[in-house]
Write an enzyme that holds these catalytic residues in place. Sequence first.
Site, PDB file in Angstrom:
ATOM      1  N   THR A  36       0.873  -1.173   0.000  1.00  0.00           N
ATOM      2  CA  THR A  36       0.000   0.000   0.000  1.00  0.00           C
ATOM      3  C   THR A  36       0.915   1.229   0.000  1.00  0.00           C
ATOM      4  N   ALA A  81      -1.356  -4.001   8.379  1.00  0.00           N
ATOM      5  CA  ALA A  81      -2.526  -3.265   8.883  1.00  0.00           C
ATOM      6  C   ALA A  81      -2.549  -1.896   8.238  1.00  0.00           C
ATOM      7  N   SER A  83      -2.473   1.614   9.578  1.00  0.00           N
ATOM      8  CA  SER A  83      -1.919   1.913  10.904  1.00  0.00           C
ATOM      9  C   SER A  83      -2.042   3.369  11.364  1.00  0.00           C
ATOM     10  N   THR A  98      -9.051  -4.343   6.232  1.00  0.00           N
ATOM     11  CA  THR A  98      -7.706  -4.933   6.374  1.00  0.00           C
ATOM     12  C   THR A  98      -7.486  -5.481   7.777  1.00  0.00           C
ATOM     13  N   THR A 123      -1.569  -3.097  19.509  1.00  0.00           N
ATOM     14  CA  THR A 123      -1.215  -1.763  19.982  1.00  0.00           C
ATOM     15  C   THR A 123      -1.793  -1.488  21.366  1.00  0.00           C
ATOM     16  N   ASP A 124      -1.179  -0.540  22.079  1.00  0.00           N
ATOM     17  CA  ASP A 124      -1.744  -0.113  23.363  1.00  0.00           C
ATOM     18  C   ASP A 124      -3.021   0.715  23.170  1.00  0.00           C
ATOM     19  N   GLU A 125      -3.290   1.149  21.926  1.00  0.00           N
ATOM     20  CA  GLU A 125      -4.471   2.008  21.699  1.00  0.00           C
ATOM     21  C   GLU A 125      -5.785   1.272  21.933  1.00  0.00           C
ATOM     22  N   TYR A 150      -9.296   3.265  14.002  1.00  0.00           N
ATOM     23  CA  TYR A 150      -8.077   2.428  13.967  1.00  0.00           C
ATOM     24  C   TYR A 150      -8.025   1.520  15.198  1.00  0.00           C
ATOM     25  N   ASN A 179       3.923   3.444  21.167  1.00  0.00           N
ATOM     26  CA  ASN A 179       4.405   4.148  19.964  1.00  0.00           C
ATOM     27  C   ASN A 179       5.868   3.863  19.653  1.00  0.00           C
ATOM     28  N   ASN A 180       6.122   3.368  18.456  1.00  0.00           N
ATOM     29  CA  ASN A 180       7.494   3.116  18.015  1.00  0.00           C
ATOM     30  C   ASN A 180       8.059   4.330  17.279  1.00  0.00           C
ATOM     31  N   TYR A 207      -1.030  19.095  17.404  1.00  0.00           N
ATOM     32  CA  TYR A 207      -2.482  19.050  17.620  1.00  0.00           C
ATOM     33  C   TYR A 207      -2.856  19.612  18.998  1.00  0.00           C
ATOM     34  N   ASP A 273      -7.205  20.161  16.713  1.00  0.00           N
ATOM     35  CA  ASP A 273      -6.956  18.876  17.367  1.00  0.00           C
ATOM     36  C   ASP A 273      -7.549  17.704  16.573  1.00  0.00           C
TER      37      ASP A 273
HETATM   38  P1  NAD Z   1       2.910   0.676   8.426  1.00  0.00           P
HETATM   39  O1  NAD Z   1       1.686   1.409   8.014  1.00  0.00           O
HETATM   40  O2  NAD Z   1       4.243   1.352   8.325  1.00  0.00           O
HETATM   41  O3  NAD Z   1       3.026  -0.670   7.542  1.00  0.00           O
HETATM   42  C1  NAD Z   1       1.925  -1.478   7.262  1.00  0.00           C
HETATM   43  C2  NAD Z   1       2.347  -2.491   6.195  1.00  0.00           C
HETATM   44  O4  NAD Z   1       1.233  -3.361   5.952  1.00  0.00           O
HETATM   45  C3  NAD Z   1       2.703  -1.851   4.851  1.00  0.00           C
HETATM   46  O5  NAD Z   1       3.881  -2.427   4.329  1.00  0.00           O
HETATM   47  C4  NAD Z   1       1.497  -2.175   3.968  1.00  0.00           C
HETATM   48  O6  NAD Z   1       1.827  -2.271   2.584  1.00  0.00           O
HETATM   49  C5  NAD Z   1       1.054  -3.516   4.551  1.00  0.00           C
HETATM   50  N1  NAD Z   1      -0.369  -3.794   4.290  1.00  0.00           N
HETATM   51  C6  NAD Z   1      -1.423  -2.962   4.537  1.00  0.00           C
HETATM   52  N2  NAD Z   1      -2.572  -3.552   4.132  1.00  0.00           N
HETATM   53  C7  NAD Z   1      -2.234  -4.797   3.669  1.00  0.00           C
HETATM   54  C8  NAD Z   1      -2.979  -5.894   3.130  1.00  0.00           C
HETATM   55  N3  NAD Z   1      -4.304  -5.817   2.984  1.00  0.00           N
HETATM   56  N4  NAD Z   1      -2.316  -7.012   2.784  1.00  0.00           N
HETATM   57  C9  NAD Z   1      -0.957  -7.096   2.922  1.00  0.00           C
HETATM   58  N5  NAD Z   1      -0.202  -6.082   3.386  1.00  0.00           N
HETATM   59  C10 NAD Z   1      -0.830  -4.950   3.761  1.00  0.00           C
HETATM   60  O7  NAD Z   1       2.639   0.143   9.879  1.00  0.00           O
HETATM   61  P2  NAD Z   1       3.628   0.022  11.145  1.00  0.00           P
HETATM   62  O8  NAD Z   1       3.683   1.314  11.841  1.00  0.00           O
HETATM   63  O9  NAD Z   1       4.872  -0.660  10.723  1.00  0.00           O
HETATM   64  O10 NAD Z   1       2.743  -0.959  12.062  1.00  0.00           O
HETATM   65  C11 NAD Z   1       2.845  -2.383  11.876  1.00  0.00           C
HETATM   66  C12 NAD Z   1       1.919  -3.067  12.849  1.00  0.00           C
HETATM   67  O11 NAD Z   1       2.271  -2.705  14.185  1.00  0.00           O
HETATM   68  C13 NAD Z   1       0.442  -2.684  12.698  1.00  0.00           C
HETATM   69  O12 NAD Z   1      -0.324  -3.837  12.913  1.00  0.00           O
HETATM   70  C14 NAD Z   1       0.207  -1.659  13.810  1.00  0.00           C
HETATM   71  O13 NAD Z   1      -1.137  -1.693  14.214  1.00  0.00           O
HETATM   72  C15 NAD Z   1       1.136  -2.183  14.868  1.00  0.00           C
HETATM   73  N6  NAD Z   1       1.674  -1.194  15.813  1.00  0.00           N
HETATM   74  C16 NAD Z   1       2.285  -0.065  15.357  1.00  0.00           C
HETATM   75  C17 NAD Z   1       2.859   0.825  16.259  1.00  0.00           C
HETATM   76  C18 NAD Z   1       3.582   2.080  15.794  1.00  0.00           C
HETATM   77  O14 NAD Z   1       3.964   2.886  16.630  1.00  0.00           O
HETATM   78  N7  NAD Z   1       3.811   2.262  14.506  1.00  0.00           N
HETATM   79  C19 NAD Z   1       2.784   0.559  17.630  1.00  0.00           C
HETATM   80  C20 NAD Z   1       2.122  -0.595  18.064  1.00  0.00           C
HETATM   81  C21 NAD Z   1       1.591  -1.472  17.144  1.00  0.00           C
HETATM   82  O1  DAU Z   2       0.287   3.701  20.525  1.00  0.00           O
HETATM   83  C1  DAU Z   2       0.629   2.900  19.431  1.00  0.00           C
HETATM   84  C2  DAU Z   2       0.144   3.572  18.169  1.00  0.00           C
HETATM   85  O2  DAU Z   2       1.004   4.682  17.940  1.00  0.00           O
HETATM   86  C3  DAU Z   2       0.124   2.655  16.950  1.00  0.00           C
HETATM   87  O3  DAU Z   2      -0.801   1.627  17.178  1.00  0.00           O
HETATM   88  C4  DAU Z   2      -0.261   3.430  15.687  1.00  0.00           C
HETATM   89  O4  DAU Z   2      -0.160   2.585  14.551  1.00  0.00           O
HETATM   90  C5  DAU Z   2       0.699   4.584  15.534  1.00  0.00           C
HETATM   91  O5  DAU Z   2       0.315   5.378  14.422  1.00  0.00           O
HETATM   92  C6  DAU Z   2       0.716   5.442  16.801  1.00  0.00           C
HETATM   93  O6  DAU Z   2      -0.540   6.165  16.985  1.00  0.00           O
HETATM   94  P1  DAU Z   2      -0.575   7.693  17.479  1.00  0.00           P
HETATM   95  O7  DAU Z   2      -1.848   8.266  17.061  1.00  0.00           O
HETATM   96  O8  DAU Z   2      -0.184   7.806  18.900  1.00  0.00           O
HETATM   97  O9  DAU Z   2       0.669   8.247  16.602  1.00  0.00           O
HETATM   98  P2  DAU Z   2       0.882   9.574  15.728  1.00  0.00           P
HETATM   99  O10 DAU Z   2       2.314   9.553  15.306  1.00  0.00           O
HETATM  100  O11 DAU Z   2      -0.152   9.746  14.691  1.00  0.00           O
HETATM  101  O12 DAU Z   2       0.683  10.720  16.822  1.00  0.00           O
HETATM  102  C7  DAU Z   2       1.491  10.783  17.988  1.00  0.00           C
HETATM  103  C8  DAU Z   2       1.004  11.964  18.812  1.00  0.00           C
HETATM  104  O13 DAU Z   2       1.303  13.180  18.106  1.00  0.00           O
HETATM  105  C9  DAU Z   2      -0.498  11.973  19.022  1.00  0.00           C
HETATM  106  O14 DAU Z   2      -0.782  12.532  20.295  1.00  0.00           O
HETATM  107  C10 DAU Z   2      -1.015  12.926  17.941  1.00  0.00           C
HETATM  108  C11 DAU Z   2       0.109  13.921  17.822  1.00  0.00           C
HETATM  109  N1  DAU Z   2       0.273  14.531  16.472  1.00  0.00           N
HETATM  110  C12 DAU Z   2       0.334  13.694  15.393  1.00  0.00           C
HETATM  111  C13 DAU Z   2       0.481  14.212  14.133  1.00  0.00           C
HETATM  112  C14 DAU Z   2       0.528  13.311  12.915  1.00  0.00           C
HETATM  113  C15 DAU Z   2       0.400  15.909  16.356  1.00  0.00           C
HETATM  114  O15 DAU Z   2       0.371  16.678  17.352  1.00  0.00           O
HETATM  115  N2  DAU Z   2       0.553  16.434  15.089  1.00  0.00           N
HETATM  116  C16 DAU Z   2       0.592  15.658  13.960  1.00  0.00           C
HETATM  117  O16 DAU Z   2       0.706  16.187  12.848  1.00  0.00           O
END
Ligand code: NAD
Ligand code: DAU
Length: 337
Positions: A36, A81, A83, A98, A123-125, A150, A179-180, A207, A273
């Site tokens: 994607t 996912a 995400s 998805t 996720t912790d969400e 989400y 959050n990673n 935000y 926000d």
């Molecule tokens: P990301 O959006 O960077 O990557 C998602 C990947 O999934 C992409 O490579 C995309 O092409 C693939 N994908 C999406 N839909 C698909 C489908 N239908 N079939 C096959 N592939 C598909 O996501 P991320 O940040 O690397 O997160 C990975 C996982 O970890 C997710 O399940 C997310 O919920 C979870 N997670 C993320 C975080 C974070 O902080 N990013 C924290 C906790 C958990």
């Molecule tokens: O907690 C784990 C989750 O962390 C994962 O499951 C999700 O996949 C991942 O996207 C992330 O979710 P958040 O919503 O916490 O992450 P994001 O980076 O979108 O936002 C982090 C914080 O920053 C949140 O409080 C919103 C704020 N924010 C985000 C954006 C994009 C801003 O203030 N401005 C922005 O433009």
Amino acid sequence: MKLFVTGGAGFIGSNFILYWIKNHPEDHIINFDKLTYAGNLENLKDIEDSSSYTFIRGDIRDPKTVEQSLKGVDTVVHFAAESHVDRSIMEPAAFVETNVSGTQVLLDAALKEGVGRFHHISTDEVFGSLTLEDTSKFTEMTAYNPRSPYAASKAGSDHLVRAYYTTYGLPITITNCSNNFGPYQFPEKFIPLAITNLLEGKKVPVYGDGLYVRDWLYVEDHCRAIDLVLQKGKSGETYCVGGMGGDVNNLSVVKKILDILGEDESMIEFVKDRPGHDRRYAVDWSKTREELDWEPEHDFDEWLSKTVAWYQDHKDWWKDVKSGAYQDYYNKQYGNG
Ligand code: NAD
Ligand code: DAU
């Protein structure tokens, strides 16, 4: 061992594949990814020719391709996912399709093919939101209370994974991680958005009042936690994974990035926000420490600096990512100004 990694071209999935090939060179990894907007094979360039690695372009919602691709697999590690919370607010349907339906298709196929372990990345969400006043943290026992489309779709997928364990005996484990941050994170997420905007001379959109708290974890620590769950985790169990000792709000994170880049606070722009914005996340990972001997090894400040340096050194990577379709999304979310 033969591992089937879904979403391996995304942020955490690609970091996981690079980690796994380095630490378990005897294993074979199949990366199953739809590619994607968030999937990028550039992340895996260094290992694409490795005999330990195969890429299959496929959709987890497609039962036939999933079943064929799963033949002979020992372990599934399911990252794929939709995400991004903001996108889920704009277009929730793709998240249900998805994250919920796709996970169910995978579970069915894993059961049919008799895989030894289905590890689900969550996720912790799913636990909802804590308040700034309260000092409690999420644990494996916290009741689910997802508040964005989400989070609701991830909660749905977690419930399905547990249901396949209870009903059909599929061996499963789940990690609920905070959050990673780190290399290859798509610049729609807060930290890479802030860094790349500043590198382009643009302001950082914050935000609301910016006092929202996230529990940041360097991505390699997450990968190591998954490794330990696969080695030592008990089937049917959930493990919480998180990073921070104390609370750090979004404004402090931006100020740290401004300091690293030698910029001042005039580069902060407070914007509208996020609807339903969760105030605070904090994860209690003591079960994971006690049962699996895991704890985060990467200090937030040090690895935030290293992450900023990575984005400075990989401008081609994020400039390509920030062009095209992503630009349309950005304009819709933040306006054209
Ligand atoms: P990301 O959006 O960077 O990557 C998602 C990947 O999934 C992409 O490579 C995309 O092409 C693939 N994908 C999406 N839909 C698909 C489908 N239908 N079939 C096959 N592939 C598909 O996501 P991320 O940040 O690397 O997160 C990975 C996982 O970890 C997710 O399940 C997310 O919920 C979870 N997670 C993320 C975080 C974070 O902080 N990013 C924290 C906790 C958990
Ligand atoms: O907690 C784990 C989750 O962390 C994962 O499951 C999700 O996949 C991942 O996207 C992330 O979710 P958040 O919503 O916490 O992450 P994001 O980076 O979108 O936002 C982090 C914080 O920053 C949140 O409080 C919103 C704020 N924010 C985000 C954006 C994009 C801003 O203030 N401005 C922005 O433009």
